[in-house]
Design an enzyme around this catalytic site. Sequence first.
Site, mmCIF file in Angstrom:
data_model
loop_
_atom_site.group_PDB
_atom_site.id
_atom_site.type_symbol
_atom_site.label_atom_id
_atom_site.label_comp_id
_atom_site.label_asym_id
_atom_site.label_seq_id
_atom_site.Cartn_x
_atom_site.Cartn_y
_atom_site.Cartn_z
ATOM 1 N N ASN A 1 30.383 -8.122 26.065
ATOM 2 C CA ASN A 1 30.876 -6.766 25.851
ATOM 3 C C ASN A 1 32.104 -6.760 24.942
ATOM 4 O O ASN A 1 32.258 -5.894 24.084
ATOM 5 C CB ASN A 1 31.251 -6.132 27.190
ATOM 6 C CG ASN A 1 30.045 -5.707 28.006
ATOM 7 O OD1 ASN A 1 28.914 -5.757 27.545
ATOM 8 N ND2 ASN A 1 30.292 -5.294 29.235
ATOM 9 N N ARG B 1 15.132 2.549 21.129
ATOM 10 C CA ARG B 1 15.152 1.094 21.266
ATOM 11 C C ARG B 1 13.878 0.662 21.962
ATOM 12 O O ARG B 1 13.392 1.334 22.866
ATOM 13 C CB ARG B 1 16.340 0.615 22.112
ATOM 14 C CG ARG B 1 17.707 0.983 21.587
ATOM 15 C CD ARG B 1 18.811 0.350 22.448
ATOM 16 N NE ARG B 1 20.110 0.911 22.140
ATOM 17 C CZ ARG B 1 20.860 0.534 21.111
ATOM 18 N NH1 ARG B 1 20.426 -0.418 20.307
ATOM 19 N NH2 ARG B 1 22.042 1.092 20.901
ATOM 20 N N ARG C 1 22.444 1.349 17.109
ATOM 21 C CA ARG C 1 23.366 0.274 16.731
ATOM 22 C C ARG C 1 22.961 -1.074 17.299
ATOM 23 O O ARG C 1 22.644 -1.211 18.473
ATOM 24 C CB ARG C 1 24.790 0.617 17.179
ATOM 25 C CG ARG C 1 25.816 -0.424 16.749
ATOM 26 C CD ARG C 1 27.215 0.083 16.908
ATOM 27 N NE ARG C 1 27.516 1.083 15.901
ATOM 28 C CZ ARG C 1 28.403 2.045 16.080
ATOM 29 N NH1 ARG C 1 29.023 2.167 17.214
ATOM 30 N NH2 ARG C 1 28.651 2.902 15.117
ATOM 31 N N HIS D 1 18.044 10.850 19.833
ATOM 32 C CA HIS D 1 18.328 10.070 21.032
ATOM 33 C C HIS D 1 17.489 10.540 22.212
ATOM 34 O O HIS D 1 17.495 9.921 23.277
ATOM 35 C CB HIS D 1 19.827 10.178 21.350
ATOM 36 C CG HIS D 1 20.333 9.178 22.323
ATOM 37 N ND1 HIS D 1 20.804 9.524 23.577
ATOM 38 C CD2 HIS D 1 20.451 7.829 22.249
ATOM 39 C CE1 HIS D 1 21.196 8.434 24.220
ATOM 40 N NE2 HIS D 1 20.990 7.396 23.440
ATOM 41 N N TYR E 1 17.961 -1.579 34.028
ATOM 42 C CA TYR E 1 18.618 -0.278 33.878
ATOM 43 C C TYR E 1 18.029 0.697 34.895
ATOM 44 O O TYR E 1 16.811 0.806 35.012
ATOM 45 C CB TYR E 1 18.363 0.309 32.482
ATOM 46 C CG TYR E 1 19.164 -0.280 31.352
ATOM 47 C CD1 TYR E 1 19.481 -1.634 31.302
ATOM 48 C CD2 TYR E 1 19.578 0.515 30.286
ATOM 49 C CE1 TYR E 1 20.200 -2.161 30.244
ATOM 50 C CE2 TYR E 1 20.292 -0.007 29.220
ATOM 51 C CZ TYR E 1 20.603 -1.343 29.200
ATOM 52 O OH TYR E 1 21.310 -1.864 28.157
ATOM 53 N N ARG F 1 29.195 5.525 34.645
ATOM 54 C CA ARG F 1 29.102 4.081 34.529
ATOM 55 C C ARG F 1 30.284 3.493 33.773
ATOM 56 O O ARG F 1 30.892 2.534 34.201
ATOM 57 C CB ARG F 1 27.812 3.691 33.799
ATOM 58 C CG ARG F 1 27.691 2.185 33.572
ATOM 59 C CD ARG F 1 26.574 1.855 32.584
ATOM 60 N NE ARG F 1 26.998 1.992 31.209
ATOM 61 C CZ ARG F 1 26.146 2.054 30.176
ATOM 62 N NH1 ARG F 1 24.867 2.052 30.393
ATOM 63 N NH2 ARG F 1 26.597 2.162 28.965
ATOM 64 N N HIS G 1 22.187 3.989 34.425
ATOM 65 C CA HIS G 1 21.949 4.514 33.086
ATOM 66 C C HIS G 1 21.418 5.949 33.079
ATOM 67 O O HIS G 1 21.466 6.621 32.054
ATOM 68 C CB HIS G 1 20.958 3.588 32.359
ATOM 69 C CG HIS G 1 20.818 3.868 30.903
ATOM 70 N ND1 HIS G 1 19.744 4.537 30.376
ATOM 71 C CD2 HIS G 1 21.628 3.576 29.860
ATOM 72 C CE1 HIS G 1 19.891 4.642 29.065
ATOM 73 N NE2 HIS G 1 21.033 4.071 28.727
#
Length: 732
Positions: free
Chosen positions: A52, A373, A403, A433, A466, A561, A589
Amino acid sequence: MASGALHKKHHARYINRELGWLDFNQRVLDEAENPATPLLERLRFLSISAGNMDEFYAVRVAGLVDQLRDGTGKKSPEGLTPAQQLDTVRRQAWHLQQEQQRIWGAMLDELEESDILLKNVEKLHHHDQEWLTTYFEKQLFPVLTPLTLNPTHPLPFIFSGGQALVLRLREPKTSHHVMDGMVVLPAQLPRFIRLPDKHDTIRFVMLEDVIAHFAKRLYPGLHATRVSVLRIVRDLDVELEEEAEDLLNTFEKAVKERRRGACIHLEVDGHLPKHLLRKLGVAKDEVVHLSTMVGVGDVKQLIVSDKPELLFKPYHASIPQRVLKHDGDYFATIREQDLVVHHPYESFDTVVHFLQQAARDPDVLSIKQSIYRTSHDSPIVDALIEAVEAGKSVTVEVELRARFDEEANIRLARALETRGVQVVYGLAAYKTHAKMILVVRREGDHLQSYAHYGTGNYHPSTAKIYTDISYFTCNPVLVDDCARLFNCITGAAVPELHAVAFSPLTIRPTLEKLVRNEMDHVRAGRPGQIWLKMNSLVDRKLIDLLYEASQAGVQITVVVRGICSLRPGVPGLSERIEVRSIVGRYLEHARVFAFGDGHELPSDNAKLFIASADWMKRNMDRRIEAMVPITDKDAHARILGEILFTNVHDTLQTWTMLPNGGWKRVEPGPTPLSAHNYFMEKASASDKEAGVPANPQPDPAEAPANHQPVSEDAPAIPQPDSHEGEGPVKEA
C-alpha cells in the site's frame, strides 16, 4: 495498539485525505500484531501494508510533489499548502515504515519459534553451502549483470519497485578502494530463496545476501563488501489528453511513458555514496533509511502452504440455494424473484455462470457489460467471446483509466475487438465506474431483459477477498434504466432514468434529498436515522450535509473502509455521527446506503440503495456511477436487515474513529460479533439446509467469544486501489 497517531487539531472541520489514508494503512498494519490472527496471515497484513505504501508514494505523494514543483497546488480543505501536506505526509509515512521494520523484526522471532527460519548465508553448514553454490551457478549467475559505478558506466534504469545491491570493490591485497559496484536484483527471481528442508524446519536465505556472498564470481580479482540495498518507487500517475482522437493508442503511449517516471521515494538499508544519490536524482527528503530490510512487501514469499496451522482455515464459497433449486437456471431464478448474492461468502461464479448461460442460450439476443477491472484469464471474457461467436450482439465498455490496470485493459480491449466484440471506451471526460450487465432474451412473443448491478468489479480473483453485493433483477424499471445508462455510455446522450440515480448528474442531488428528508422527519417528531457503508468518505459538500443532519438530530452511522475526512463526535458539529471501520480477513468493498424515512433502522420501510460510488468528489462529479434502489421485499431484508446490520454491529474486527481523528479498537463486549465469521458460518450452514435459507437478522450473541477468523487466499487489503488514492490502494 491505537491507530492514527497523526494529530489533527480538534477544531479542524475536515481530516486531511492523505493523512486519512495513512491512518487506514496503520489499521492494516496493526492487524499484523493482532494475536487473534494466525502468524502467516499477520505476515500477509505486514506485506499488504508495505505494498500500500508503494502506491501511496507513487500516486499521492507524487501528486503533491508535482503540485509543489509546478506551483499549481491550492490549499487543502484543512488549509494546508502542498508543501505543508508533503512535509506532514512524509513524516507520518516515515513513522509507519519504521513500524513495519519493528514488526518485521519481532516476526522473525515468531517465525523461528514456528520452525520457519531466515538464515545467515555466512553461517550455513557446508552441506547447505554446497547446495547454495550449485543454485547460484545454475539459477542466479546466468541472469545477473554486475555493473560498476563510474563516469564511463551510466546508472542502469531501475523500474519502480526495483531493488539493487550496492557493493564496495577493493584490491584484495591492499584493500585499496577501486570502485563501487551495483547488481540489480531481477524482479523474476525470488527475494527469499528456500533451502532444502531440515528436520521439518523451513529455511530461507535472502537473494541479496546470496549475491553478496558470491560477489567474487561477478567481480573476479576484487574483494566485494556489501554497502546497501536500495529500492526505488517512481511517479506512476498517467496523464491523458482527453481530446485525443484515438483514446486507445493515446493511452497506450501514456502508460509506456509512465514506466520511466521520476524517482519519488528511495529506500536504503545502509549508506549510499553521494555520487550515486546525485545520479538517481533524489533529494534528501526523498530518502528513507530502514534498519532491517527494504521492500517489506516481499515478506509474502514466506507464506508457505506447508504450515496450514499458521493460516486461516480454508473457506469455499458456494452457489446460492435458490439457483440450485432451479437447477442452475439463472433466468428462471431471477424471474421468480430478484436475487442477492453476497461475495465472497457466496461464490462469484454466480456472475460467471449467468453470463455463460446467456452466451449459450439460443434465445438470448444481446449482452452489454461494463468492465473496470478483471483478471487476465477471466472466464467472463471467455463467456463474452463465446456469445459473440454464437451470433449474439455483444457490447463491452472497457475503462482504460483503471489505475495500474491500464495495460491489462488495453490488452483486454484489443483481444475482444479481435474476436468480434463491439468495444467502446465510454466518455473521454468521465471514467465509467458503474458495474452493470444487461442481457436481452426472447421469451415467447416479447423481449425480456435481465440486469446485474454490482458494488464491485468483475474480477474473479479479488471477488474471493472483497466483500461485495451482486444484485440480479428483471424489474422492468431497473432493466430499462440499465439500458438507458448503457446508451449514455456508448452514445453520449444524457439519459432520463426512472429509479436508478447516476453520476455525474443525479447521485449527488438524490443523496442530498434523502439526507434532508431525514432532517424533516426529526423536525416532525419522527426518528431520523442513516446507515452508510462505503470505502471512502471525502466529499466536502456531503460531509457538510451530514454535519448539518447531525445538528438537526439525525443519528448517523458510517462504516468506512479507508479514508474518512469527516470528524465524528465533535460537540455542536457531529456528536450524532459514529464512524466505524472493519479491517480483517476480507476487504470491505460494498457501498450500501440506508435512510430510515421516519423509522428506526433496520426497517422494512427504509429507503435502501446499493452503489458503485463512494462519497468522493470524483465519484459524484467525474465518473459514470450507478446507485440502485432496492425495493424487492426479500432483497431489502437481506441487504439491510442482515448484511448492513451485521456490519454496523461487528465488534471483533471494528475500529471506531475519535473526534481528534485517531482510531481505537471497539471493545468486543459480552457478545462479540465478527461480521466475516458470521457470514461464512451462515453460508456454510445454508449449504446443509434443504430449500431456501431464511436469511434471519443476526443476533450479536450468535458469535462465540473467542472465535478465530478464517481465510482462503489472503486477508484483503489490496494494494492501494490503484488506486486514485483509495486504499488497497487500488480504486475498485
